[in-house]
Design a protein around this motif. Structure first.
Motif, short mmCIF file in Angstrom:
data_model
loop_
_atom_site.label_atom_id
_atom_site.label_comp_id
_atom_site.label_asym_id
_atom_site.label_seq_id
_atom_site.Cartn_x
_atom_site.Cartn_y
_atom_site.Cartn_z
N ILE A 1 0.84 -1.20 0.00
CA ILE A 1 0.00 0.00 0.00
C ILE A 1 0.87 1.25 0.00
CG2 ILE A 1 -0.25 0.30 2.52
CD1 ILE A 1 -3.38 0.47 1.87
N ALA A 2 0.30 2.32 -0.52
CA ALA A 2 1.02 3.60 -0.55
C ALA A 2 0.36 4.57 0.41
CB ALA A 2 0.98 4.18 -1.97
N THR A 3 1.19 5.39 1.04
CA THR A 3 0.69 6.35 2.01
C THR A 3 1.35 7.70 1.81
OG1 THR A 3 0.60 6.86 4.38
CG2 THR A 3 2.40 5.47 3.66
N SER A 4 0.63 8.76 2.16
CA SER A 4 1.24 10.08 2.19
C SER A 4 2.21 10.13 3.36
CB SER A 4 0.17 11.15 2.34
OG SER A 4 -0.42 11.05 3.62
N LEU A 5 3.06 11.14 3.37
CA LEU A 5 4.00 11.30 4.49
C LEU A 5 3.26 11.36 5.82
CD1 LEU A 5 6.71 14.04 3.74
CD2 LEU A 5 7.08 11.65 4.38
N ASP A 6 2.06 11.95 5.81
CA ASP A 6 1.32 12.07 7.07
C ASP A 6 0.32 10.92 7.28
OD1 ASP A 6 0.02 13.29 4.93
OD2 ASP A 6 -0.71 15.01 6.07
N GLY A 7 0.52 9.82 6.57
CA GLY A 7 -0.18 8.59 6.94
C GLY A 7 -1.55 8.37 6.35
N PHE A 8 -1.86 9.06 5.24
CA PHE A 8 -3.17 8.88 4.62
C PHE A 8 -3.06 8.09 3.32
CE2 PHE A 8 -3.45 12.95 6.97
CZ PHE A 8 -4.40 12.57 7.90
N ILE A 9 -4.04 7.23 3.08
CA ILE A 9 -4.07 6.46 1.83
C ILE A 9 -4.99 7.09 0.80
CG2 ILE A 9 -3.47 4.28 2.94
CD1 ILE A 9 -6.52 3.54 2.46
N ALA A 10 -5.82 8.01 1.24
CA ALA A 10 -6.74 8.72 0.34
C ALA A 10 -7.18 10.00 1.03
CB ALA A 10 -7.97 7.85 0.02
N VAL B 1 -4.21 -8.06 1.07
CA VAL B 1 -5.29 -7.33 1.73
C VAL B 1 -5.18 -5.85 1.38
CG1 VAL B 1 -6.33 -6.72 3.93
CG2 VAL B 1 -5.33 -8.98 3.61
N ASP B 2 -6.26 -5.25 0.86
CA ASP B 2 -6.18 -3.87 0.40
C ASP B 2 -7.35 -3.03 0.93
OD1 ASP B 2 -4.81 -1.88 -0.91
OD2 ASP B 2 -5.74 -2.24 -2.85
N GLY B 3 -7.02 -1.81 1.32
CA GLY B 3 -8.02 -0.87 1.87
C GLY B 3 -7.63 -0.50 3.28
N GLY B 4 -7.73 0.79 3.62
CA GLY B 4 -7.26 1.23 4.93
C GLY B 4 -7.98 0.60 6.10
N GLN B 5 -9.30 0.71 6.12
CA GLN B 5 -10.06 0.13 7.24
C GLN B 5 -9.86 -1.37 7.31
OE1 GLN B 5 -14.17 1.29 7.90
NE2 GLN B 5 -13.85 3.07 6.59
N GLY C 1 -7.52 12.96 5.70
CA GLY C 1 -7.86 11.88 4.78
C GLY C 1 -8.17 10.59 5.51
N ARG C 2 -8.09 9.50 4.75
CA ARG C 2 -8.39 8.17 5.29
C ARG C 2 -7.07 7.53 5.73
NH1 ARG C 2 -13.28 5.97 1.47
NH2 ARG C 2 -14.18 8.02 1.07
N ARG C 3 -7.04 7.13 6.97
CA ARG C 3 -5.79 6.68 7.57
C ARG C 3 -5.41 5.26 7.15
NH1 ARG C 3 -3.08 9.72 10.35
NH2 ARG C 3 -3.97 11.62 11.22
N LEU C 4 -4.10 5.06 6.98
CA LEU C 4 -3.60 3.70 6.78
C LEU C 4 -3.69 2.92 8.08
CD1 LEU C 4 -2.17 1.37 5.42
CD2 LEU C 4 -0.01 2.62 5.62
N PHE C 5 -3.20 3.50 9.16
CA PHE C 5 -3.19 2.79 10.44
C PHE C 5 -4.15 3.44 11.43
CE2 PHE C 5 1.26 2.03 8.86
CZ PHE C 5 1.06 0.70 8.51
N GLY C 6 -4.58 2.64 12.41
CA GLY C 6 -5.53 3.15 13.40
C GLY C 6 -5.23 2.62 14.78
N ALA C 7 -6.22 2.75 15.64
CA ALA C 7 -6.04 2.36 17.04
C ALA C 7 -5.82 0.86 17.17
CB ALA C 7 -7.27 2.78 17.84
N LEU C 8 -5.02 0.49 18.17
CA LEU C 8 -4.73 -0.92 18.47
C LEU C 8 -4.84 -1.13 19.97
CD1 LEU C 8 -1.47 -1.32 16.31
CD2 LEU C 8 -3.69 -2.40 15.82
N SER C 9 -5.10 -2.35 20.36
CA SER C 9 -5.17 -2.63 21.80
C SER C 9 -3.81 -3.08 22.34
CB SER C 9 -6.21 -3.72 22.06
OG SER C 9 -5.88 -4.87 21.33
#
Ligand SMILES: NC(=O)c1ccc[n+]([C@@H]2O[C@H](COP(=O)([O-])OP(=O)(O)OC[C@H]3O[C@@H](n4cnc5c(N)ncnc54)[C@H](OP(=O)(O)O)[C@@H]3O)[C@@H](O)[C@H]2O)c1
Length: 178
Positions: free
Chosen positions: A8-17, A114-118, A144-152
């Motif tokens: 997957i590709a991401t912007s410098l600030d972590g967005f895929i879209a 596996v493709d898509g941020g969510q 934008g839409r984040r590549l990574f998100g919250a984790l436990s």
């Protein structure tokens, strides 16, 4: 067992879209002479699992180009008919990631892109991602839409390789520490 793999590709600030799903900032970097390792990545994948957001965006970008079977995960589309032009190429499923991977394994599918941020976030939370190839585009989008998100819990990775392209894209490959 089936394993999940991310490319997957991401912007410098972590967005895929962008917030509206726009990826022109990425598409404008397309280079007919440089596939950034995609052919090598896809060569040993049996199937692509895609979130509905990514599927719906791909439908707007012209003819279907995937040369692997695509399974779109979506509660909304689970009972919908696959468009005629995509029959035999695309299937819909409303199942959760682990159930999907178990079902695919029983169908002898071994390596899944596996493709898509969510969707990637959800596979990560379930500990299903074996490795990731992350290509960073030198642009700040601000939102934008984040590549990574919250984790436990933390998820640790081993850096396998890192390279840069003349265009300024930087690509790093990581394997999950077991
Ligand atoms: N930069 C890149 O390399 C790159 C790569 C891929 C996509 N994109 C872009 O990113 C955007 C799409 O990404 P996205 O993060 O918005 O959406 P996404 O991950 O592609 O899709 C999310 C949708 O998938 C469905 N879903 C089914 N099972 C899920 C699960 N376990 N976890 C999460 N979602 C699940 C949900 O739809 P239901 O409500 O129907 O269940 C959810 O709304 C598009 O604009 C696409 O072009 C960019």
């Amino acid at each position: 067992m089936a394993t999940a793999h991310v490319f997957i590709a991401t912007s410098l600030d972590g967005f895929i879209a962008r917030p509206d799903g726009d990826i022109d900032w990425l598409l404008q970097r397309d280079d007919a002479n440089e596939d950034h390792g995609y052919a090598d990545f896809i060569a040993d994948k049996d199937l692509i699992v895609m979130g509905r957001g990514t599927y719906e965006k791909m439908l707007t970008l012209g003819p279907w180009t995937y040369d692997r079977p695509v399974l779109v995960l979506s509660k909304q589309l689970a009972d919908a008919a696959v468009p005629e032009a995509l029959q035999g190429k695309v299937r819909f499923s409303g199942s959760a990631p682990r159930e999907v991977m178990d079902t695919l394994a029983r169908q002898n599918v071994r390596r899944v892109y596996v493709d898509g941020g969510q969707l990637v976030q959800s596979f990560l939370r379930d500990g299903l991602v074996a490795d990731m190839v992350i290509t960073t585009v030198p642009v700040l989008l601000g939102s934008g839409r984040r590549l990574f998100g919250a984790l436990s819990r933390d998820i640790d990775w081993t850096l396998l390789s890192s390279r840069s392209f003349p265009s300024g894209l930087v690509q790093s490959s990581y394997r999950q520490v077991p």
